[in-house]
Design a protein around this motif. Structure first.
Motif, short mmCIF file in Angstrom:
data_model
loop_
_atom_site.label_atom_id
_atom_site.label_comp_id
_atom_site.label_asym_id
_atom_site.label_seq_id
_atom_site.Cartn_x
_atom_site.Cartn_y
_atom_site.Cartn_z
N ALA A 1 28.13 35.11 -45.34
CA ALA A 1 28.14 34.51 -46.68
C ALA A 1 26.75 33.94 -46.93
CB ALA A 1 29.18 33.41 -46.77
N ARG B 1 39.01 27.31 -45.96
CA ARG B 1 38.00 28.16 -46.59
C ARG B 1 38.63 29.04 -47.66
NH1 ARG B 1 33.52 32.34 -44.09
NH2 ARG B 1 33.74 33.96 -45.66
N LEU C 1 38.60 36.72 -43.14
CA LEU C 1 37.26 36.23 -43.43
C LEU C 1 36.25 37.36 -43.50
CD1 LEU C 1 36.96 33.21 -40.98
CD2 LEU C 1 37.12 33.10 -43.45
N ARG C 2 35.28 37.20 -44.36
CA ARG C 2 34.13 38.09 -44.34
C ARG C 2 33.19 37.62 -43.24
NH1 ARG C 2 34.00 41.23 -48.84
NH2 ARG C 2 35.33 40.61 -50.57
N SER D 1 41.46 34.87 -58.64
CA SER D 1 41.94 35.16 -57.29
C SER D 1 43.45 35.13 -57.24
CB SER D 1 41.36 34.16 -56.28
OG SER D 1 41.81 32.86 -56.57
N THR E 1 37.26 32.40 -50.05
CA THR E 1 36.20 33.34 -50.39
C THR E 1 36.16 33.52 -51.91
OG1 THR E 1 36.43 34.55 -48.30
CG2 THR E 1 35.34 35.70 -50.11
N GLN F 1 29.74 34.45 -51.48
CA GLN F 1 29.94 33.03 -51.79
C GLN F 1 31.30 32.55 -51.29
OE1 GLN F 1 30.23 31.75 -56.03
NE2 GLN F 1 28.35 30.65 -55.58
N VAL F 2 31.29 31.44 -50.56
CA VAL F 2 32.53 30.88 -50.03
C VAL F 2 32.61 29.39 -50.36
CG1 VAL F 2 32.76 32.52 -48.13
CG2 VAL F 2 31.49 30.39 -47.78
#
Length: 222
Positions: free
Chosen positions: A23, A85, A19-20, A220, A87, A92-93
């Motif tokens: 967001a 989730r 995860l970042r 992706s 990404t 933006q997620v």
């Protein structure tokens, strides 16, 4: 990410990115459908994180209340929601919420629909009637949606027959999928985002946050 994981063990699903931390823009999509249709499986297949789920074991207390017809062998069920989730970009997620399928938990659906950009309705042709309530509630809330037939074997009906049985308007996308397969699940989400983008462009002749999601999902990696 998981403090309870064994030392030295990577808790993340293989091949999925961490995860970042932040967001700026979050998009919410809900996955709905009848009991045992594959909602938890779909969320788990496409999520980049280990999905949160509220699966509980089916017990005799549910006999006479829950209808397992067409879902024989299922030993657990979602009692609140599933969460995953994806990404899309640095800011933006996409958040995925899988709704519980059993009728006794339908009262949760209206809360889950709140703030949703759109929805995926998973259907099983062995029990199409279980999908009617989901479609009705989404139409009531004015939430755009696509319908995905989760194939549990070789299809015995054409998509046109499924569309007619569900009384779907021609503008609602209907497609096949395998909820176990990440690429197949991703194609369902791409179709939903394209549908959302087309609606926005038709209504406002402009763009939205949804417009940028489809190409990112397409690019992706699994």
């Amino acid at each position: 990410m998981d403090s309870n994981s064994s030392e030295g063990r990577d808790p993340r699903p293989s091949g999925r990115t961490p995860l970042r931390r932040t967001a700026d823009n979050a998009l919410k999509i809900v996955v709905v459908g009848g009991f045992g249709v594959g909602k938890t499986t779909l969320v788990g297949a496409v999520s980049e994180i280990r999905p949160l789920n509220t699966e509980e074991t089916l017990t005799r207390a549910g006999e006479g209340i829950d209808d397992p017809t067409g879902a024989w062998g299922k030993r657990s069920t979602t009692v609140a929601f599933d969460f995953g989730r994806i990404t899309l970009s640095a800011s933006q997620v996409l958040y995925l919420f899988g709704a519980p399928g059993q009728e006794r938990f339908w009262f949760l659906w209206d809360r889950l629909f709140s703030g949703a950009l759109g929805a995926v309705v998973l259907v099983d042709t062995r029990r199409l009637a279980d999908s009617w309530y989901a479609i009705d509630r989404l139409e009531h809330h004015g939430t755009p949606f696509v319908v995905a037939r989760n194939n549990f074997g070789d299809p015995t009906h054409t998509l046109d027959q499924v569309r007619e049985a569900l009384d779907l308007p021609p503008e609602v996308p209907l497609l096949d999928c395998d909820a176990r397969d990440r690429e197949s699940g991703k194609q369902v989400l791409i179709e939903l985002v394209r549908h959302l983008t087309a609606r926005v462009e038709a209504e406002t002749a402009g763009t939205s946050a949804a417009a940028a999601a489809a190409p990112v999902l397409e690019e992706s990696t699994p």
